[in-house]
Design an enzyme around this catalytic site. Structure first.
Site, PDB file in Angstrom:
ATOM      1  N   HIS A 241      -1.178 -33.038   9.638  1.00  0.00           N
ATOM      2  CA  HIS A 241      -0.657 -33.438  10.944  1.00  0.00           C
ATOM      3  C   HIS A 241      -0.761 -32.188  11.813  1.00  0.00           C
ATOM      4  CE1 HIS A 241       1.795 -36.795   8.850  1.00  0.00           C
ATOM      5  NE2 HIS A 241       0.651 -37.257   9.301  1.00  0.00           N
TER       6      HIS A 241
ATOM      7  N   GLU B 189       2.158 -30.071  12.998  1.00  0.00           N
ATOM      8  CA  GLU B 189       3.092 -29.511  12.009  1.00  0.00           C
ATOM      9  C   GLU B 189       2.459 -28.214  11.509  1.00  0.00           C
ATOM     10  OE1 GLU B 189       3.987 -32.795   9.303  1.00  0.00           O
ATOM     11  OE2 GLU B 189       4.343 -34.107  11.029  1.00  0.00           O
TER      12      GLU B 189
ATOM     13  N   HIS C 112       3.899 -29.959   5.382  1.00  0.00           N
ATOM     14  CA  HIS C 112       4.217 -30.714   6.602  1.00  0.00           C
ATOM     15  C   HIS C 112       5.384 -30.060   7.335  1.00  0.00           C
ATOM     16  CE1 HIS C 112       1.850 -34.575   6.014  1.00  0.00           C
ATOM     17  NE2 HIS C 112       1.614 -33.916   4.891  1.00  0.00           N
TER      18      HIS C 112
ATOM     19  N   GLU D 256       8.029 -30.166   3.222  1.00  0.00           N
ATOM     20  CA  GLU D 256       8.361 -30.189   4.651  1.00  0.00           C
ATOM     21  C   GLU D 256       9.062 -28.873   4.931  1.00  0.00           C
ATOM     22  OE1 GLU D 256       7.849 -32.824   6.736  1.00  0.00           O
ATOM     23  OE2 GLU D 256       7.237 -34.369   5.296  1.00  0.00           O
TER      24      GLU D 256
END
Ligand SMILES: *[C@@H]1O[C@H](CO)[C@@H](O)[C@H](O)[C@H]1NC(C)=O
Ligand SMILES: *[C@@H]1O[C@H](CO)[C@@H](O)[C@H](O)[C@H]1NC(C)=O
Ligand SMILES: *[C@@H]1O[C@H](CO)[C@@H](O)[C@H](O)[C@H]1NC(C)=O
Length: 366
Positions: free
Chosen positions: A9, A12, A128, A216
């Site tokens: 992404h 990110e 991410h 994340e």
């Protein structure tokens, strides 16, 4: 072989920079015994950005994705982490796409699919942002209900690996780094958090030997550059320690009786319904948490190996090599040559004698 893939992404962005810092750190500290050993014994692949077009369309200091998702998506406005084949949900999309597994997928996705399935990766991380948690397979499931776990055969191992990362990052370990985060211990099953259909993490598991976990890294997806050294400090130990995990469990080679490697032999663990297969050099790596296991190897056209009992210890890797005898043409046509069968996952908790006795019970096959 381990790979770290960041920035699929494009907005990110923290992982993208962390992988560049990591490359510099590994090179600069090669003389350090721990880093020297890691680099000497591990093939490390770092992909700072899987979505450079998305990154170009993103803005520093913007914590959330844009309303049209430009930046998160690639230049064709596709979300790359929804573009992979899905083990539970892809029949219809596969059909609509025209039957070929790569038909209609993004170039970035096809490049990754090819890399993942053609190379003998053992372990992988996918970076991410927008939360702080280690999220392990499966991301996709069959329940279609919110908040329900989708458990893989390697659930125990995935939890162990997710904790290696989370426990070494103080923010992640707290489980509540961002306002909406409630993750006990800083880890979660992917589907329990929210279902991702067509994600890269699950693809690694069902189309290759590699185990991938999604990390994340930050509440703010694209924080100001000045915060990056702080992100590195918080993630450095986790990044190194997770790489080191590629050396847990068992490894070895599968050879013919005259010493030639057997490619594509299956290494099976009783009670875990997921095999790893050997490389063209006959090598395999099977990560396992500490405990007692029964392992054996089989390959097309060969008599399956004897079952071997192994006790895996913390931070130690056992080498188990197998030699397989080729089946004579008479044996190949003979259905009496039975492959040992898999037993249910719970059996690993049974005493060994009971487990072995249960191996003949054909009904237990998956
Ligand atoms: C890594 O390999 C190099 C070259 O063989 C060797 O000089 C060095 O001592 C090794 N480092 C460690 C920590 O084993
Ligand atoms: C980034 O830096 C700018 C300028 O100092 C500041 O106005 C902005 O609030 C910062 N953004 C974030 C997300 O911290
Ligand atoms: C594991 O390997 C065996 C032998 O090749 C095969 O029968 C079995 O279906 C495999 N299991 C999985 C989950 O792929």
């Amino acid at each position: 072989m381990v790979k770290y893939v960041a920035n699929m992404h494009g907005d990110e962005s923290v992982g993208r920079q962390l992988l560049i810092y990591l490359a510099q750190f590994l090179l600069k500290n090669y003389k350090n015994p721990r880093i020297g050993k890691l680099v000497n014994t591990t093939d490390i692949f770092l992909m700072p950005s899987m979505n450079p077009d998305g990154f170009e369309a993103s803005l520093e200091g913007h914590c959330e994705s844009k309303h049209d998702y430009s930046g998160r998506h690639n230049a064709n406005n596709m979300d790359l982490n929804r573009d992979f084949p899905d083990q539970f949900n892809d029949d219809m999309t596969q059909f609509l796409r025209g039957g070929s597994i790569i038909e209609g997928r993004q170039k970035e996705t096809v490049a990754m699919m090819t890399w993942i399935s053609s190379q003998p990766f053992v372990l992988s991380g996918n970076f991410h942002g927008g939360a702080v948690v280690a999220s392990y397979p499966f991301d996709s499931g069959t329940s279609k209900k919110y908040g329900v776990e989708s458990i893989s055969p390697d659930d125990e191992l995935f939890k162990y690996l997710a904790h290696i990362y989370a426990d070494n990052n103080p923010d992640m370990h707290s489980g509540g780094a961002c306002p909406s985060d409630i993750f006990p211990g800083g880890v979660t099953n992917g589907a329990k958090w929210y279902e991702v259909i067509g994600g890269m993490q699950d693809f690694n598991y069902f189309r290759s030997n590699a185990l991938e976990i999604t990390f994340e890294l930050s509440c703010c997806k694209y924080p100001n550059a000045t915060t990056l050294p702080e992100h590195w400090r918080k993630n450095k130990e986790s990044l190194i320690k997770y790489l080191e995990q590629v050396h847990i469990g068992i490894k070895g080679v599968v050879l013919t009786t005259d010493g030639r490697p057997i490619e594509g032999a299956q290494i099976r663990i009783y009670g875990i319904n997921r095999n790893v297969s050997t490389t063209d050099r006959g090598e395999y790596w099977r990560l396992l948490t500490p405990g007692r296991y029964i392992v054996f190897a089989s390959a097309w056209g060969y008599k399956p190996s004897e079952m071997v009992e192994v006790t895996v210890k913390e931070n130690e890797q056992s080498i188990i090599n197998f030699t397989l005898k080729i089946l004579s043409s008479k044996e190949q046509g003979n259905t009496e040559v039975e492959y040992p069968r898999m037993v249910p996952i719970m059996s690993r908790l049974m005493p060994l004698d009971q487990l072995v006795a249960s191996l003949n019970v054909r009904d237990y096959d998956y």
